[in-house]
Design an enzyme around this catalytic site. Sequence first.
Site, PDB file in Angstrom:
ATOM      1  N   ARG A 162       0.855   2.056   7.003  1.00 62.21           N
ATOM      2  CA  ARG A 162       1.419   1.183   5.929  1.00 62.21           C
ATOM      3  C   ARG A 162       3.099   1.364   5.814  1.00 62.21           C
ATOM      4  O   ARG A 162       3.590   1.208   4.735  1.00 62.21           O
ATOM      5  CB  ARG A 162       1.025   2.032   4.528  1.00 62.21           C
ATOM      6  CG  ARG A 162      -0.640   1.763   4.499  1.00 62.21           C
ATOM      7  CD  ARG A 162      -1.164   0.549   4.248  1.00 62.21           C
ATOM      8  NE  ARG A 162      -2.547   0.361   3.907  1.00 62.21           N
ATOM      9  CZ  ARG A 162      -3.412   0.585   4.827  1.00 62.21           C
ATOM     10  NH1 ARG A 162      -3.203   0.663   6.085  1.00 62.21           N
ATOM     11  NH2 ARG A 162      -4.865   0.379   4.298  1.00 62.21           N
ATOM     12  N   SER A 237      -5.356  -0.639  -2.505  1.00 59.59           N
ATOM     13  CA  SER A 237      -4.960   0.789  -2.470  1.00 59.59           C
ATOM     14  C   SER A 237      -3.572   0.806  -3.436  1.00 59.59           C
ATOM     15  O   SER A 237      -2.676   0.193  -2.825  1.00 59.59           O
ATOM     16  CB  SER A 237      -5.099   1.486  -1.314  1.00 59.59           C
ATOM     17  OG  SER A 237      -6.115   1.387  -0.579  1.00 59.59           O
ATOM     18  N   GLU A 333       1.570   2.973  -2.626  1.00 59.77           N
ATOM     19  CA  GLU A 333       1.794   2.272  -1.462  1.00 59.77           C
ATOM     20  C   GLU A 333       2.174   0.698  -1.821  1.00 59.77           C
ATOM     21  O   GLU A 333       2.812   0.012  -1.100  1.00 59.77           O
ATOM     22  CB  GLU A 333       0.291   2.049  -0.861  1.00 59.77           C
ATOM     23  CG  GLU A 333       0.169   1.179   0.467  1.00 59.77           C
ATOM     24  CD  GLU A 333      -1.083   0.337   0.477  1.00 59.77           C
ATOM     25  OE1 GLU A 333      -0.817  -0.614  -0.062  1.00 59.77           O
ATOM     26  OE2 GLU A 333      -2.102   0.858   1.001  1.00 59.77           O
TER      27      GLU A 333
HETATM   28  N1  EPU Z   1     -13.509   8.852  -1.944  1.00 57.94           N
HETATM   29  C1  EPU Z   1     -13.927   8.986  -3.042  1.00 57.94           C
HETATM   30  N2  EPU Z   1     -13.804   8.728  -4.291  1.00 57.94           N
HETATM   31  C2  EPU Z   1     -13.212   7.500  -4.343  1.00 57.94           C
HETATM   32  C3  EPU Z   1     -12.617   6.931  -3.227  1.00 57.94           C
HETATM   33  C4  EPU Z   1     -12.876   7.467  -2.001  1.00 57.94           C
HETATM   34  O1  EPU Z   1     -14.581  10.361  -3.124  1.00 57.94           O
HETATM   35  O2  EPU Z   1     -13.080   7.015  -5.481  1.00 57.94           O
HETATM   36  C5  EPU Z   1     -13.763   8.965  -0.411  1.00 57.94           C
HETATM   37  C6  EPU Z   1     -15.003   8.419   0.266  1.00 57.94           C
HETATM   38  O3  EPU Z   1     -16.046   8.895  -0.104  1.00 57.94           O
HETATM   39  C7  EPU Z   1     -14.444   8.414   1.675  1.00 57.94           C
HETATM   40  C8  EPU Z   1     -12.946   8.765   1.848  1.00 57.94           C
HETATM   41  O4  EPU Z   1     -12.619   8.977   0.300  1.00 57.94           O
HETATM   42  O5  EPU Z   1     -14.813   9.943   2.046  1.00 57.94           O
HETATM   43  C9  EPU Z   1     -12.373   7.483   2.156  1.00 57.94           C
HETATM   44  O6  EPU Z   1     -12.674   6.333   1.353  1.00 57.94           O
HETATM   45  P1  EPU Z   1     -12.612   4.873   2.085  1.00 57.94           P
HETATM   46  O7  EPU Z   1     -13.400   4.656   3.223  1.00 57.94           O
HETATM   47  O8  EPU Z   1     -13.072   3.931   0.801  1.00 57.94           O
HETATM   48  O9  EPU Z   1     -11.200   4.500   2.395  1.00 57.94           O
HETATM   49  P2  EPU Z   1      -9.679   5.051   1.639  1.00 57.94           P
HETATM   50  O10 EPU Z   1      -9.184   6.050   2.562  1.00 57.94           O
HETATM   51  O11 EPU Z   1      -9.782   5.089   0.391  1.00 57.94           O
HETATM   52  C10 EPU Z   1      -8.412   3.333   3.378  1.00 57.94           C
HETATM   53  C11 EPU Z   1      -7.330   2.264   3.077  1.00 57.94           C
HETATM   54  C12 EPU Z   1      -8.148   0.855   2.528  1.00 57.94           C
HETATM   55  C13 EPU Z   1      -8.998   0.382   3.547  1.00 57.94           C
HETATM   56  C14 EPU Z   1     -10.063   1.457   3.826  1.00 57.94           C
HETATM   57  C15 EPU Z   1     -11.094   1.306   5.022  1.00 57.94           C
HETATM   58  C16 EPU Z   1      -5.268   3.135   2.479  1.00 57.94           C
HETATM   59  C17 EPU Z   1      -4.256   3.573   1.523  1.00 57.94           C
HETATM   60  N3  EPU Z   1      -6.421   2.637   2.123  1.00 57.94           N
HETATM   61  O12 EPU Z   1      -8.899   3.558   1.782  1.00 57.94           O
HETATM   62  O13 EPU Z   1      -6.953  -0.112   2.457  1.00 57.94           O
HETATM   63  O14 EPU Z   1      -9.677  -0.824   3.027  1.00 57.94           O
HETATM   64  O15 EPU Z   1      -9.187   2.631   4.157  1.00 57.94           O
HETATM   65  O16 EPU Z   1     -10.105   1.165   6.234  1.00 57.94           O
HETATM   66  O17 EPU Z   1      -5.245   3.690   3.578  1.00 57.94           O
HETATM   67  C18 EPU Z   1      -5.586  -1.222   1.127  1.00 57.94           C
HETATM   68  O18 EPU Z   1      -4.425  -0.741   1.714  1.00 57.94           O
HETATM   69  O19 EPU Z   1      -5.125  -1.899   0.040  1.00 57.94           O
HETATM   70  C19 EPU Z   1      -6.791  -0.870   1.466  1.00 57.94           C
HETATM   71  C20 EPU Z   1      -7.735  -1.312   0.517  1.00 57.94           C
END
Ligand code: EPU
Length: 338
Positions: A162, A237, A333
């Site tokens: 990012r 995010s 972000e």
């Molecule tokens: N999780 C929770 N609670 C929540 C959200 C997430 O416990 O409310 C846990 C999930 O269970 C999982 C982990 O956190 O174990 C990761 O969650 P998720 O797969 O939803 O991905 P993320 O790390 O929260 C990132 C990106 C997203 C992207 C997804 C998939 C960033 C800041 N965000 O989210 O990007 O879609 O991975 O690759 O890196 C964006 O940048 O706008 C965006 C949506």
Amino acid sequence: MKIIADFSLKNYNTFGIAAKARFFVEVTTIDELITALKLQDYPHKFILGGGSNMLLVQDINALVIHLNIKGIAVLEEDENNVVLKVMAGENWHQLVLWTLDHGYGGLENLSLIPGNTGTAPIQNIGAYGVELKDRFVSCEALHRENLQIATFSLEDCQFGYRESFFKNEGRNSYVIVSVTFKLSKKNHEINKSYGAIEQELQKNDIKNPSIKDISKAVIAIRNSKLPDPKKIGNSGSFFKNPIISKSEFEKFTEEHPAAPFYKVSEAAYKIPAGWLIEQCGFKGKRFGDAGVHVKQALVLVNYGNASGAEIMALASNIIDNVRNKFGIAIVPEVNLIK
Ligand code: EPU
């Protein structure tokens, strides 16, 4: 080119914040962009692309120049690959669908990300195992002072998680006007490493997914946990996932053995901010029209009439709570426009 005074930006930012531009103009060509940047009567200028990765904390006391320059051109192709030049104002998801309809592979994991193509390199958009930098060849950017167009290579852009040159040293100096990608025409590199994609494919009994199948799976996953900005204002995010050192991680994981994490390198670990925020009790919480999304705590939402300052106050409250509970600093972000 029509300059409008006191223009509401509510429909020009995916958060749906009703901040105003002191002046607003839309440009549809590079020449119009140059003309707008030269306007002496408006000393302060602000470039607005798709408005998908920003929070308008207050009104913008400047001439807001909305980039709406369109066009997709094939620069080169052989039997294996195609090189596409895409103008900044092309909507990102429409571009992804266009590439899939032409049988070009590479952008399918980045389906349904809001915003425009010109803004995508600024934060090196990424999702489901792929980042923009993986398909990027170069971009053209107009220097805001000397009005010359320069070409930036992959290396010049200094892409990180990012992050890019345009979010750091290049901030406010350049306007990205086009982005060039290299995509595959056959033997596509199917990336289904991200757990949720595999589960989604299994659910539909797809063993050898096509690029369109991957796109459909990503769209289904995103629709299941991310709010549609057309219905509930949001900027994806709101925070980055924090990266902590090995020693910090060892202490953290001992105290919180159930916490999810990704190993970035031998020395660094990424902790999902969504998990940290959920543990602090914020998931699904609503404060007036500002809230934390019910299905993904990393996403802040505007239920209708929240101001940028109200969303910011909620963000600060979350940052403080995560720091107090876990000793981890999370940072936004999205670009905060103040
Ligand atoms: N999780 C929770 N609670 C929540 C959200 C997430 O416990 O409310 C846990 C999930 O269970 C999982 C982990 O956190 O174990 C990761 O969650 P998720 O797969 O939803 O991905 P993320 O790390 O929260 C990132 C990106 C997203 C992207 C997804 C998939 C960033 C800041 N965000 O989210 O990007 O879609 O991975 O690759 O890196 C964006 O940048 O706008 C965006 C949506």
